[in-house]
Enzyme design. Sequence first.
Site, PDB file in Angstrom:
ATOM      1  N   PRO A   1      -3.739   4.113  14.214  1.00  0.00           N
ATOM      2  CA  PRO A   1      -3.475   5.546  14.148  1.00  0.00           C
ATOM      3  C   PRO A   1      -4.766   6.347  14.229  1.00  0.00           C
ATOM      4  O   PRO A   1      -5.851   5.875  13.878  1.00  0.00           O
ATOM      5  CB  PRO A   1      -2.822   5.716  12.769  1.00  0.00           C
ATOM      6  CG  PRO A   1      -3.399   4.616  11.955  1.00  0.00           C
ATOM      7  CD  PRO A   1      -3.688   3.472  12.896  1.00  0.00           C
TER       8      PRO A   1
ATOM      9  N   LYS B   1     -11.454  -4.833   9.512  1.00  0.00           N
ATOM     10  CA  LYS B   1     -10.194  -4.474  10.164  1.00  0.00           C
ATOM     11  C   LYS B   1     -10.042  -5.209  11.495  1.00  0.00           C
ATOM     12  O   LYS B   1      -8.929  -5.569  11.889  1.00  0.00           O
ATOM     13  CB  LYS B   1     -10.099  -2.970  10.362  1.00  0.00           C
ATOM     14  CG  LYS B   1     -10.116  -2.164   9.078  1.00  0.00           C
ATOM     15  CD  LYS B   1      -9.040  -2.593   8.108  1.00  0.00           C
ATOM     16  CE  LYS B   1      -7.652  -2.157   8.524  1.00  0.00           C
ATOM     17  NZ  LYS B   1      -6.634  -2.507   7.498  1.00  0.00           N
TER      18      LYS B   1
ATOM     19  N   ASN C   1      -6.886   9.828  12.956  1.00  0.00           N
ATOM     20  CA  ASN C   1      -7.144  10.361  11.618  1.00  0.00           C
ATOM     21  C   ASN C   1      -5.892  11.084  11.109  1.00  0.00           C
ATOM     22  O   ASN C   1      -5.367  11.957  11.781  1.00  0.00           O
ATOM     23  CB  ASN C   1      -8.327  11.330  11.709  1.00  0.00           C
ATOM     24  CG  ASN C   1      -8.918  11.666  10.364  1.00  0.00           C
ATOM     25  OD1 ASN C   1      -8.200  12.049   9.437  1.00  0.00           O
ATOM     26  ND2 ASN C   1     -10.226  11.542  10.249  1.00  0.00           N
TER      27      ASN C   1
ATOM     28  N   ARG D   1     -12.054  15.239  16.399  1.00  0.00           N
ATOM     29  CA  ARG D   1     -11.137  14.255  15.851  1.00  0.00           C
ATOM     30  C   ARG D   1      -9.704  14.602  16.242  1.00  0.00           C
ATOM     31  O   ARG D   1      -9.349  15.770  16.418  1.00  0.00           O
ATOM     32  CB  ARG D   1     -11.230  14.201  14.312  1.00  0.00           C
ATOM     33  CG  ARG D   1     -12.550  13.676  13.779  1.00  0.00           C
ATOM     34  CD  ARG D   1     -12.754  12.208  14.113  1.00  0.00           C
ATOM     35  NE  ARG D   1     -14.021  11.701  13.583  1.00  0.00           N
ATOM     36  CZ  ARG D   1     -15.171  11.697  14.256  1.00  0.00           C
ATOM     37  NH1 ARG D   1     -15.221  12.188  15.486  1.00  0.00           N
ATOM     38  NH2 ARG D   1     -16.261  11.194  13.703  1.00  0.00           N
TER      39      ARG D   1
ATOM     40  N   GLY E   1       0.832  -1.198   0.000  1.00  0.00           N
ATOM     41  CA  GLY E   1       0.000   0.000   0.000  1.00  0.00           C
ATOM     42  C   GLY E   1       0.862   1.241   0.000  1.00  0.00           C
ATOM     43  O   GLY E   1       0.603   2.187   0.731  1.00  0.00           O
TER      44      GLY E   1
ATOM     45  N   TYR F   1     -16.271  -1.720   7.210  1.00  0.00           N
ATOM     46  CA  TYR F   1     -14.830  -1.459   7.309  1.00  0.00           C
ATOM     47  C   TYR F   1     -14.279  -1.912   8.654  1.00  0.00           C
ATOM     48  O   TYR F   1     -13.278  -2.633   8.725  1.00  0.00           O
ATOM     49  CB  TYR F   1     -14.564   0.028   7.099  1.00  0.00           C
ATOM     50  CG  TYR F   1     -13.110   0.417   7.183  1.00  0.00           C
ATOM     51  CD1 TYR F   1     -12.212   0.041   6.190  1.00  0.00           C
ATOM     52  CD2 TYR F   1     -12.626   1.161   8.259  1.00  0.00           C
ATOM     53  CE1 TYR F   1     -10.874   0.393   6.254  1.00  0.00           C
ATOM     54  CE2 TYR F   1     -11.293   1.518   8.334  1.00  0.00           C
ATOM     55  CZ  TYR F   1     -10.429   1.140   7.334  1.00  0.00           C
ATOM     56  OH  TYR F   1      -9.097   1.482   7.411  1.00  0.00           O
TER      57      TYR F   1
ATOM     58  N   GLY G   1       1.695   5.178   3.129  1.00  0.00           N
ATOM     59  CA  GLY G   1       2.693   4.370   2.446  1.00  0.00           C
ATOM     60  C   GLY G   1       3.787   5.208   1.823  1.00  0.00           C
ATOM     61  O   GLY G   1       4.978   4.884   1.931  1.00  0.00           O
TER      62      GLY G   1
ATOM     63  N   TRP H   1     -20.075  19.484   6.314  1.00  0.00           N
ATOM     64  CA  TRP H   1     -21.047  18.529   6.839  1.00  0.00           C
ATOM     65  C   TRP H   1     -21.015  18.482   8.362  1.00  0.00           C
ATOM     66  O   TRP H   1     -19.944  18.487   8.981  1.00  0.00           O
ATOM     67  CB  TRP H   1     -20.754  17.139   6.292  1.00  0.00           C
ATOM     68  CG  TRP H   1     -21.293  16.929   4.904  1.00  0.00           C
ATOM     69  CD1 TRP H   1     -21.548  17.888   3.965  1.00  0.00           C
ATOM     70  CD2 TRP H   1     -21.642  15.688   4.298  1.00  0.00           C
ATOM     71  NE1 TRP H   1     -22.020  17.329   2.823  1.00  0.00           N
ATOM     72  CE2 TRP H   1     -22.091  15.968   2.987  1.00  0.00           C
ATOM     73  CE3 TRP H   1     -21.598  14.367   4.730  1.00  0.00           C
ATOM     74  CZ2 TRP H   1     -22.511  14.974   2.114  1.00  0.00           C
ATOM     75  CZ3 TRP H   1     -22.011  13.370   3.851  1.00  0.00           C
ATOM     76  CH2 TRP H   1     -22.471  13.673   2.565  1.00  0.00           C
TER      77      TRP H   1
END
Length: 312
Positions: free
Chosen positions: A164, A141, A166, A210, A11, A137, A17, A203
Amino acid sequence: MEKDARICIIGNKGALGHAILVQLKFSGYKNIISCDLPDIDCTKQENVRKFFEKNQPEYVFFLAAISAGIEYKRKYPVEVMLKNLQMETNVLQFSHEYHCKRLLNVCSALLYPSSAKMPLEEKDITFINLNEVDTPYSLAKAAGLQLCQYYAHEYSDDFFTVIPCNFFGEYSVFDGEQAGVVPSLIRKIYEAKINHIPNVVVWGTGNACREFLSSKDVANACIFLMNYPPEYPVINIGRGHEFTIRETAEIIKKVVDYKGELIFDASKPEGKLHMQLNIEKLFKMGWKPEMDLEQSIISTYQWYLSRFQKLP
């Protein structure tokens, strides 16, 4: 990791990556093997087997994932869950069969249940949020995380998982349903600026929080942990501080030098209210992020301009 060890980044074309690849080269690692689309499709078992047979990687950074925004997960839950499961089972199986010395598996903070206390501790990852938009998802994971622990238990493989917060940076997705919140806002606010649009709609209420890091900081943490003596099967990577989406959008507005108005649309989904990680273990090991949020946004915005800048 020895400087001449065969190190594989699965990735390597995404934000994390690419950041790991750059940092490894800067640190003097000489034998880095890349594995990503379109050359290798990790959802195909035979492709992954042939790759491992040919390259015999000693250390694997497993980053590849089908990750996306809320709307993408809502529209394509089968693709999100199935492809992530396929990649995880293939990569972990052949990392074991070809005697990889160590594997770092990148997981997601979405595994933490909504009911968990803040900040989120590694011990809470055993809970899964079902019947939520993130479930395809997060469930996939979670399976990858458990597989790493099972390989370690049954075969003594040195496979471990990092979670990790965000993150964003160079080579992030800035447009479409797979774009993360910060890259998406950078693009929207920049385009509003050059097109003289008086407002940008964000939004949600703006009150959701976060924890953000630059992909460069997350990459440094991953390399640090790959070189650290095995201690934890799962470890968080974060900053130790949350920002509201409203605060983050205002910083982006400042960096872009946009003079218009930000409008927060409470009718749109915004996900969980909090997702701060407990990073005591990582900080005690001696790692700390180098960039604050504004510096991270400036670095990403400058890269975005160099790649996507449009004339007014």
